[in-house]
Design a protein around this motif. Structure first.
Motif, short mmCIF file in Angstrom:
data_model
loop_
_atom_site.label_atom_id
_atom_site.label_comp_id
_atom_site.label_asym_id
_atom_site.label_seq_id
_atom_site.Cartn_x
_atom_site.Cartn_y
_atom_site.Cartn_z
N LEU A 1 0.86 -1.18 0.00
CA LEU A 1 0.00 0.00 0.00
C LEU A 1 0.90 1.23 0.00
O LEU A 1 1.88 1.29 0.76
N SER A 2 0.55 2.23 -0.82
CA SER A 2 1.36 3.45 -0.89
C SER A 2 0.45 4.65 -1.11
O SER A 2 -0.36 4.66 -2.05
N PHE A 3 0.59 5.67 -0.25
CA PHE A 3 -0.12 6.93 -0.43
C PHE A 3 0.75 7.90 -1.23
O PHE A 3 1.97 7.94 -1.06
N SER A 4 0.09 8.70 -2.06
CA SER A 4 0.79 9.78 -2.75
C SER A 4 1.34 10.76 -1.72
O SER A 4 0.67 11.07 -0.73
N PRO A 5 2.54 11.30 -1.94
CA PRO A 5 3.08 12.31 -1.02
C PRO A 5 2.40 13.67 -1.15
O PRO A 5 2.63 14.55 -0.33
N LYS A 6 1.56 13.84 -2.18
CA LYS A 6 0.94 15.13 -2.44
C LYS A 6 -0.57 15.16 -2.25
O LYS A 6 -1.17 16.23 -2.24
N SER A 7 -1.20 14.00 -2.13
CA SER A 7 -2.66 13.96 -2.02
C SER A 7 -3.08 12.64 -1.39
O SER A 7 -2.23 11.79 -1.08
N ASN A 8 -4.38 12.47 -1.20
CA ASN A 8 -4.89 11.23 -0.63
C ASN A 8 -5.27 10.24 -1.72
O ASN A 8 -6.38 9.71 -1.76
N LEU A 9 -4.33 10.00 -2.62
CA LEU A 9 -4.46 8.92 -3.59
C LEU A 9 -3.73 7.70 -3.04
O LEU A 9 -2.55 7.78 -2.67
N LEU A 10 -4.43 6.58 -2.95
CA LEU A 10 -3.88 5.36 -2.39
C LEU A 10 -3.74 4.31 -3.48
O LEU A 10 -4.68 4.03 -4.22
N VAL A 11 -2.54 3.72 -3.56
CA VAL A 11 -2.28 2.66 -4.53
C VAL A 11 -2.07 1.34 -3.78
O VAL A 11 -1.40 1.31 -2.74
N ALA A 12 -2.67 0.28 -4.31
CA ALA A 12 -2.49 -1.06 -3.76
C ALA A 12 -2.04 -2.00 -4.87
O ALA A 12 -2.58 -1.97 -5.98
N THR A 13 -1.05 -2.81 -4.57
CA THR A 13 -0.64 -3.88 -5.49
C THR A 13 -1.10 -5.21 -4.91
O THR A 13 -1.21 -5.37 -3.69
N SER A 14 -1.35 -6.16 -5.78
CA SER A 14 -1.92 -7.42 -5.29
C SER A 14 -1.47 -8.60 -6.14
O SER A 14 -0.89 -8.45 -7.21
#
Length: 415
Positions: free
Chosen positions: A101-114
């Protein structure tokens, strides 16, 4: 009028990731549903009346949930206990276990890899999640990282490559790095404008200029890369056989120090101190080590047990420092996450267990959201995987200041 920038065109044709219907559903797994029913049965009428009279909030029934607005992800307990904290579930659920799980450093965009080969992105707005975009690899994806400007996502996995995805511009991913074995860890180093990748091929390929086909430097590691943490100029790589390799990125092509992990079992995760003076290391033995780089500060090193219950010992899967208070979170295969203060050597907050392990977690840039995945982590092998109960979910917890702000150590009167 919605003035937020569009991250991906409206999926008029492209719709590989449909939203799931939640009307009338109890969002946790069937395991939680069983626990919920059993706990509700155990509550006597007298106790219910006492709770209602005291004004304490109870959880809504499935009928009450279904009568509400189904477009808003439900607030749910993180385990079968009534005393647990609340978290908000992200929908739709990933199709298989989440690896990072990784949040953008500039906004509340969350990325998940699976493990279903997907890289998914949600936008978190007002506590609610909106799926924004997705892309894929040819094989399971193991790791992710954001570029410091918040425009681009990097992902690596079992297809032995790292892809760069210009998410904000709506561009297509392209391969920017290659290894001879699965890529386990990646990190973007903004001070160097370079990408670093660690693999099970026993190399650290640093440092990739994304405009060129070959890395600037290839560092041989003593074993397979299992964990990686960067807080410039400090970088630590954890490998098999408990090796920890420390780099000073001001001299990036030379090892600064190589040590054995202070923990006796396999390294699972790492987190560099916010002040770059040391790091945390977590192992499969339910233990965390707090370790300083400077030999003069070795007296400050210590280890502590966590994520254990009776004789059962669980892996520590994730370590995350709070970006404001510099306390930290641990998450483990026991399905629990806890907040800690290393300076006062205290646990700040313990949360009830989820019905499945937590393989990964992360804070957003200001520490107001703690995201964690709940899913089978394959630690007990394929023979113990039950698709009927091993549902994959991602939750968002809003930490209160009392949960994450450091506290002075309480004097015990003992010397």
């Amino acid at each position: 009028m919605d003035r937020r920038p569009k991250i991906w065109p409206e999926p008029a044709v492209r719709a590989p990731w449909p939203r799931l219907t939640t009307d009338g559903e109890d969002p946790p797994t069937s395991a939680f549903g069983t626990l919920h029913s059993a706990a509700a049965t155990l509550l006597s009428d007298r106790r219910r009346r006492r709770r209602a009279a005291s004004g304490r909030r109870r959880f809504p029934s499935p009928e009450e949930k279904s009568s509400g607005d189904s477009s808003t992800p439900p607030i749910i307990p993180t385990s079968g206990c009534f005393r647990t904290s609340h978290s908000r579930q992200i929908l739709p659920n990933p199709g298989d276990s989440v690896s990072s799980l990784s949040f953008s450093p500039k906004s509340n965009l969350l990325v998940a890899t699976s493990w279903d080969n997907q890289v998914r992105c949600w936008e978190i707005v007002g506590g609610n999640s909106q799926p924004k975009a997705s892309t894929s690899h040819d094989q399971p994806v193991l790791c992710s990282a954001w570029k410091d400007d918040g425009t681009t996502v990097f992902s690596g996995g079992c297809d032995k490559q790292v892809k760069m995805w210009p998410l904000l511009s709506g561009g297509q991913p392209r391969t920017v790095a290659m290894h001879d074995a699965p890529v386990k860890e990646i990190a973007w180093i903004p001070q160097m404008n370079l990408l670093v990748s660690g693999s099970w091929d026993k190399t650290l390929k640093g440092y990739w200029d994304t405009r060129q086909a070959n890395p600037v430097h290839v560092q041989q590691l003593p074993e397979r890369c299992y964990a990686l943490t960067v807080n410039y100029p400090l970088m630590i790589v954890g490998t098999a056989d408990r090796h920890l390799v420390v780099f000073n990125l001001q001299n990036p092509q030379t090892e600064f120090k190589r040590i054995q992990s202070p923990l006796k079992y396999q390294t699972r995760c790492l987190a560099a101190f916010p002040d770059q003076q040391g790091f945390l290391v977590g192992s499969i033995e339910g233990r965390v080590g707090v370790h300083h780089i400077d030999d003069a500060q070795q007296s400050k090193n210590f280890t502590f047990k966590c994520h254990r219950e009776g004789n059962d010992i669980f892996s520590v899967n994730s370590l995350n420092f709070h970006p404001v208070h510099h306390t930290f979170a641990t998450a483990g295969s026991d399905g629990a996450f806890n907040f800690w203060d290393k300076d006062s050597k205290q646990r700040l907050k313990a949360f009830s267990r989820c019905p499945l392990p937590i393989p990964c977690s992360t804070f957003n840039s200001d520490g107001s959201i703690f995201a964690y995945a709940v899913c089978y982590d394959w630690s007990r092998g394929a023979e113990n995987h039950n698709p009927a109960t091993a549902k994959t979910s991602i939750y968002l917890h809003s930490p209160q200041e009392s949960e994450v702000k450091g506290k002075p150590r309480i004097a015990t009167g003992r010397k």
